[in-house]
Design a protein around this motif. Structure first.
Motif, PDB file in Angstrom:
ATOM      1  N   GLN A   1      10.730   5.214  -5.580  1.00 22.90           N
ATOM      2  CA  GLN A   1       9.563   5.197  -4.692  1.00 22.90           C
ATOM      3  C   GLN A   1       8.736   6.469  -4.829  1.00 22.90           C
ATOM      4  O   GLN A   1       7.505   6.431  -4.870  1.00 22.90           O
ATOM      5  CB  GLN A   1      10.027   5.039  -3.239  1.00 22.90           C
TER       6      GLN A   1
ATOM      7  N   ASP B   1       4.809   6.502  -6.247  1.00 23.27           N
ATOM      8  CA  ASP B   1       3.708   7.093  -5.474  1.00 23.27           C
ATOM      9  C   ASP B   1       2.963   8.144  -6.303  1.00 23.27           C
ATOM     10  O   ASP B   1       1.734   8.244  -6.228  1.00 23.27           O
ATOM     11  CB  ASP B   1       4.254   7.734  -4.194  1.00 23.27           C
TER      12      ASP B   1
ATOM     13  N   ASP C   1      15.148   3.125  -9.123  1.00 24.55           N
ATOM     14  CA  ASP C   1      15.408   2.677  -7.753  1.00 24.55           C
ATOM     15  C   ASP C   1      16.874   2.831  -7.367  1.00 24.55           C
ATOM     16  O   ASP C   1      17.212   2.872  -6.185  1.00 24.55           O
ATOM     17  CB  ASP C   1      14.985   1.215  -7.595  1.00 24.55           C
TER      18      ASP C   1
END
Length: 411
Positions: A265, A269, A294
């Motif tokens: 994540q 971003d 992940d």
């Protein structure tokens, strides 16, 4: 214009004088004391002889309203008024001297020392002094006759020694005072910059966005100008943030807040913030493995790590020519998570590699912009995570690889 009010001078820490004055007392046998400019005794009297110990323990000489205390305070007032050493005998036979303590040429205290006979004493002189201070004359005489007098020449030597000692300590205090002022001024400056520069930039950015979103009938030239302004405002805001982060790094004020994070994540971003720029240059961004990591979960400051990834990715895209490739490889080895960000760009010369993480280091090619603080800040953030950030390159025109290594502690 940014105005910063300078802080006042740091208060005097009189405890700093305790050890050197005691050592001086033991070495010379004199009595020493330190006063502030208000006449308050902050140290002493420290005694260095049997006679001085008798005066301190059995007489009223150095009591709050004792004759010796009043005598010392009179010397303190003289030194403070004149700004130079002074001396005055007590009872015409005990030599007492005083020296100013100076900070930037201003008197902030006075050292009083002496209380030794200037010549061999007599029972009559001891009786006269003892009467003033409430001590039996024969007790004072018993000690005074065994106490060697301090000649004028030896007192001059002791005075010079104490002067050297006090001037050295005062220079150290000036240095500490300067550092304290600089640190406080830096903190005030950072707070002022954060408010006075960020606020108008935020307001300007908001107005540009409102114009672009609420006025669809603007001429193409106006839209182009506003979009250009938006880019410049974001660049200015980024440089302000970099300056503040760099200053916090230099002063040890930068910190991280750890929380459970998913590497995938954080990386997504960061990539999303540079994708538009990469697409405009037709640069491919390849991530291995395809899940972006992940499965890698650990304790870290997600916002700060995203700042590191964004900085490295932005540089990779900026220094890679159109049609190039930026590769992000993730792996976990021996309790460490490693992230390689490799580009096919201009590369780094061998002589420049040791210096790429220095503050204010700008690339000299391809119209580099910014303050040259991004890599400096990125390395510090990684180090706060107990990791490392390194760079490698095969040379000019052969791309560069930045490797992040982070502890893979399970959340």
């Amino acid at each position: 214009m940014i105005k910063v009010d300078l802080p006042d001078k740091a208060p005097v820490d009189w405890d700093d004088w305790s050890t050197p004055l005691r050592q001086f007392t033991e070495a010379t046998g004199l009595v020493t004391a330190a006063y502030d400019t208000a006449g308050v005794r902050r140290f002493g009297p420290a005694t260095g002889s049997r006679m001085a110990a008798l005066l301190a323990e059995r007489s009223s000489l150095w009591a709050e309203d004792g004759a010796g205390t009043l005598h010392e305070r009179a010397l303190v007032r003289t030194v403070c008024a004149q700004g130079r050493p002074a001396s005055a005998p007590f009872g015409d036979v005990l030599r007492v001297c005083a020296q100013p303590l100076l900070l930037r040429g201003e008197v902030y205290g006075v050292l009083v020392f002496g209380w030794r006979f200037s010549d061999f004493s007599s029972p009559l002189a001891c009786e006269r002094i003892a009467t003033q201070i409430g001590l039996p004359g024969h007790l004072l005489w018993n000690e005074a006759r065994l106490d060697a007098p301090v000649s004028e020449q030896r007192m001059a030597t002791y005075t010079a020694l104490l002067g050297t000692l006090s001037s050295t300590l005062d220079r150290q205090r000036e240095t500490i005072d300067d550092l304290t002022r600089v640190n406080r001024t830096r903190e005030l400056f950072l707070a002022t910059v954060s408010h006075e520069m960020r606020t108008p930039l935020s307001a300007l950015s908001m107005r540009i966005e409102l114009l672009l979103r609420t006025m669809p009938d603007l001429p193409p030239a106006a839209v182009s100008g506003l979009e250009s302004m938006r880019v410049h405002v974001r660049q200015e805001a980024g440089m302000v943030d970099d300056l503040i982060d760099a200053a916090r790094t230099l002063t040890g004020q930068m910190s991280i807040t750890r929380a459970p994070v998913v590497l995938g994540q954080v990386l997504r971003d960061a990539i999303s913030t540079v994708e538009t720029h990469a697409h405009a240059k037709q640069i491919q961004m390849q991530v291995t493995p395809v899940d972006y990591g992940d499965q890698l979960r650990f304790e870290a400051d997600g916002r700060r790590l995203q700042q590191v990834f964004w900085n490295l990715l932005f540089n990779a895209v900026k220094f890679t020519p159109a049609g190039g490739v930026v590769r992000i490889n993730l792996r976990q080895l021996q309790g460490m998570i490693e992230i390689d960000i490799a580009d096919s760009g201009q590369g780094i010369e061998a002589d420049d590699l040791p210096h790429v993480f220095g503050a204010f280091r700008l690339q000299q090619h391809d119209n580099a912009t910014g303050l040259g603080l991004g890599l400096y800040i990125a390395r510090r953030i990684v180090e706060l995570h107990e990791g490392s950030l390194s760079a490698s390159s095969a040379g000019r025109g052969k791309g560069a690889t930045f490797t992040i290594r982070l502890p893979a502690a399970t959340a």
